[in-house]
Design an enzyme around this catalytic site. Structure first.
Site, PDB file in Angstrom:
ATOM      1  N   TYR A  65      22.201 -45.114  42.192  1.00 51.71           N
ATOM      2  CA  TYR A  65      20.858 -45.035  41.621  1.00 51.71           C
ATOM      3  C   TYR A  65      20.127 -43.757  41.988  1.00 51.71           C
ATOM      4  O   TYR A  65      19.206 -43.345  41.286  1.00 51.71           O
ATOM      5  CB  TYR A  65      20.010 -46.228  42.096  1.00 51.71           C
ATOM      6  CG  TYR A  65      20.280 -47.509  41.369  1.00 51.71           C
ATOM      7  CD1 TYR A  65      21.510 -48.140  41.472  1.00 51.71           C
ATOM      8  CD2 TYR A  65      19.296 -48.101  40.595  1.00 51.71           C
ATOM      9  CE1 TYR A  65      21.757 -49.328  40.814  1.00 51.71           C
ATOM     10  CE2 TYR A  65      19.530 -49.294  39.938  1.00 51.71           C
ATOM     11  CZ  TYR A  65      20.766 -49.902  40.052  1.00 51.71           C
ATOM     12  OH  TYR A  65      20.994 -51.076  39.391  1.00 51.71           O
ATOM     13  N   LYS A  95      34.212 -52.102  47.407  1.00 50.66           N
ATOM     14  CA  LYS A  95      35.410 -51.762  46.628  1.00 50.66           C
ATOM     15  C   LYS A  95      36.212 -50.770  47.476  1.00 50.66           C
ATOM     16  O   LYS A  95      36.511 -49.642  47.068  1.00 50.66           O
ATOM     17  CB  LYS A  95      34.987 -51.161  45.271  1.00 50.66           C
ATOM     18  CG  LYS A  95      36.108 -50.893  44.305  1.00 50.66           C
ATOM     19  CD  LYS A  95      36.762 -52.146  43.724  1.00 50.66           C
ATOM     20  CE  LYS A  95      37.936 -51.788  42.831  1.00 50.66           C
ATOM     21  NZ  LYS A  95      38.746 -52.965  42.441  1.00 50.66           N
ATOM     22  N   ASP A 123      35.586 -57.232  42.886  1.00 51.96           N
ATOM     23  CA  ASP A 123      36.126 -57.902  41.701  1.00 51.96           C
ATOM     24  C   ASP A 123      36.463 -59.357  42.003  1.00 51.96           C
ATOM     25  O   ASP A 123      36.076 -60.271  41.270  1.00 51.96           O
ATOM     26  CB  ASP A 123      37.326 -57.132  41.095  1.00 51.96           C
ATOM     27  CG  ASP A 123      38.327 -56.639  42.124  1.00 51.96           C
ATOM     28  OD1 ASP A 123      38.105 -56.851  43.336  1.00 51.96           O
ATOM     29  OD2 ASP A 123      39.345 -56.033  41.724  1.00 51.96           O
ATOM     30  N   ASP A 136      23.066 -55.321  42.114  1.00 53.52           N
ATOM     31  CA  ASP A 136      22.351 -55.514  40.849  1.00 53.52           C
ATOM     32  C   ASP A 136      23.148 -56.439  39.946  1.00 53.52           C
ATOM     33  O   ASP A 136      22.637 -57.426  39.408  1.00 53.52           O
ATOM     34  CB  ASP A 136      22.128 -54.155  40.169  1.00 53.52           C
ATOM     35  CG  ASP A 136      21.437 -54.302  38.820  1.00 53.52           C
ATOM     36  OD1 ASP A 136      20.443 -55.046  38.747  1.00 53.52           O
ATOM     37  OD2 ASP A 136      21.908 -53.691  37.850  1.00 53.52           O
ATOM     38  N   ASP A 180      22.565 -60.845  39.006  1.00 53.93           N
ATOM     39  CA  ASP A 180      22.411 -61.412  37.658  1.00 53.93           C
ATOM     40  C   ASP A 180      23.517 -62.441  37.401  1.00 53.93           C
ATOM     41  O   ASP A 180      23.268 -63.482  36.800  1.00 53.93           O
ATOM     42  CB  ASP A 180      22.463 -60.322  36.567  1.00 53.93           C
ATOM     43  CG  ASP A 180      21.086 -59.754  36.221  1.00 53.93           C
ATOM     44  OD1 ASP A 180      20.195 -59.741  37.098  1.00 53.93           O
ATOM     45  OD2 ASP A 180      20.884 -59.325  35.062  1.00 53.93           O
TER      46      ASP A 180
HETATM   47  C1  IPM Z   1      16.703 -55.006  38.862  1.00 53.89           C
HETATM   48  C2  IPM Z   1      16.740 -54.137  37.625  1.00 53.89           C
HETATM   49  C3  IPM Z   1      16.548 -52.679  38.021  1.00 53.89           C
HETATM   50  C4  IPM Z   1      17.726 -52.290  38.900  1.00 53.89           C
HETATM   51  C5  IPM Z   1      16.413 -51.695  36.846  1.00 53.89           C
HETATM   52  C6  IPM Z   1      15.328 -52.099  35.888  1.00 53.89           C
HETATM   53  C7  IPM Z   1      16.175 -50.308  37.337  1.00 53.89           C
HETATM   54  O1  IPM Z   1      17.905 -54.337  36.908  1.00 53.89           O
HETATM   55  O2  IPM Z   1      15.712 -54.983  39.595  1.00 53.89           O
HETATM   56  O3  IPM Z   1      17.661 -55.749  39.087  1.00 53.89           O
HETATM   57  O4  IPM Z   1      18.803 -51.970  38.378  1.00 53.89           O
HETATM   58  O5  IPM Z   1      17.560 -52.305  40.121  1.00 53.89           O
HETATM   59 MN    MN Z   2      19.073 -56.025  37.633  1.00 58.21          MN
END
Ligand code: IPM
Ligand code: MN
Ligand code: NAD
Length: 361
Positions: free
Chosen positions: A144, A194, A226, A250, A254
């Site tokens: 990032y 990884k 993985d 990240d 999710d």
């Molecule tokens: C999160 C989001 C952010 C990230 C984006 C919007 C920059 O996906 O907070 O998970 O990747 O950190």
């Molecule tokens: Mn995210």
């Protein structure tokens, strides 16, 4: 900011899409809980993301960063959306600058399947029942922020470059957060990397192992990203604290939303700098449902519980809010992401009623 403080100065950056909708729910709950506890809430609303770009500024105006830095805590909604995807400035850059500006390198993302919520998951109830994982995602390093980055050259020979870089100290400090958190929980750490391919991961594994030696009572397991991605869905209960680098964290958090059935339920808190903590739900601006009044507010409300616990050190109030979120998530009313037809406002009302019921009981 001290324990049992009588006031909370909050910088509020609601952002884009459903950000303002879930933030106003979170604030309703925060106002109610702090009001009955006699804690004064002072909110300063500032722009970030696409909303700031539309106001003719960059994605993180100086005034927003200043307000955040000077607050006791920062509450963020979400940033981004298709409207700004091809512009010169990206809303997401504002969020990254905020995280960097606050120095919040440790992003805590708890994922907990409350009793009664198992049915929301597409996974089998017996697989997800009781799952309770705390992700500790490194937040201010890795791909990032690494340099060089960018796209150079002309078609058909353009090249894009990103850089993953980690210094030993960046790994050590986030690993410390993970081990300390594990000491307060079930006492196990899984580090995800990884290391069979990436140099940064090889360093990551070495440094996390060294930190682990300071915590002989906390077993440390290393897992390649993985296979971890698969194990998370097959055996989520086998994890307690999971520590990983920025990009992997990240993606995996999710994925972890599948355990609870929706991203709309996941809260987060980021800290480690000298200044205030940053509180934000894990989800984004959800452009498809923005403006419809049906965004799930429970992730943002659970984020308030983290603020009450960490910044205000009011475990009692945090417990009230978390229990109310858990009850509503399992019994309803539910927003459409969880198969219901309730509005954001109705779910928020239900949380407030639960809290008032608990206080009265
Ligand atoms: C999160 C989001 C952010 C990230 C984006 C919007 C920059 O996906 O907070 O998970 O990747 O950190
Ligand atoms: Mn995210
Ligand atoms: P998203 O998190 O916005 O949405 C993913 C899915 O989850 C969608 O189906 C969405 O409708 C649903 N969802 C998310 N939050 C919800 C909620 N509160 N209630 C009900 N459903 C919810 O991810 P995306 O669609 O990949 O990204 C949209 C935009 O958000 C992009 O511009 C992205 O950069 C941005 N984003 C911002 C943040 C942040 O500000 N922290 C986080 C992630 C994505």
């Amino acid at each position: 900011m001290s324990a049992k403080s009588s006031s909370l100065k909050l910088a509020v950056l609601a952002g884009d899409g459903v950000g303002p909708e879930v933030t106003s729910s979170a604030l309703r709950v925060l106002e109610s809980v702090l009001g009955s506890a006699g804690v004064r809430l002072e909110c300063q609303h500032e722009l970030i993301g696409g909303a700031a770009i539309d106001a003719g500024q960059g994605p993180l105006p100086d005034s927003s960063l200043r307000a955040a830095t000077e607050a006791d805590a920062v509450l963020l909604g979400a940033v981004g959306g298709p409207r700004w995807d091809s512009g010169e400035h990206r809303p997401e850059a504002g969020l990254l600058a905020l995280r960097q500006g606050l120095g919040v390198f440790a992003n805590l993302r708890p994922v907990r399947v409350w009793p009664g919520m198992e049915r929301h998951s597409p996974l089998r109830a017996e697989t997800v029942a009781g799952a309770d994982v705390l992700f500790v995602r490194e937040l201010t390093g890795g791909a990032y922020f690494g340099r060089p980055r960018g796209v150079a050259g002309a078609a058909p020979t353009r090249r894009g470059v990103d850089t993953i870089e980690y210094g030993e100290e960046e790994i050590r400090r986030v690993a410390m957060v993970a081990f300390r958190a594990a000491g307060q929980r079930r006492g196990r750490v899984t580090s995800v990397d990884k290391a069979n391919v990436l140099a940064t991961s090889q360093l990551w594994r070495q440094v996390v192992t060294e930190v682990g030696e300071q915590f002989p009572d906390i077993p440390l397991e290393h897992c390649l990203v993985d296979s971890f991605a698969m194990r998370l869905l097959l055996e989520p209960r086998s994890f307690d604290v999971v520590v990983t680098e920025n990009l992997m964290g990240d993606i995996l958090t999710d994925e972890a939303a599948a355990l609870v059935g929706t991203l709309g339920l996941l809260p987060s808190a980021s800290g480690g700098g000298d200044g205030p903590w940053l509180y934000e739900p894990v989800h984004g601006s959800a452009p498809q449902i923005a403006g419809k009044g049906i965004a799930n507010p429970l992730g943002a409300i659970a984020t308030v519980a983290m603020m009450l616990e960490i910044t205000l050190q009011r475990q009692d109030l945090a417990g009230l809010v978390s229990a109310a979120v858990g009850t509503v998530a399992s019994q309803g009313p539910l927003t459409p992401d969880l198969g219901g037809s309730a509005t954001t406002a109705a779910v928020t009302d239900a949380v407030l009623q639960q809290i008032q019921g608990q206080v009265a009981a």
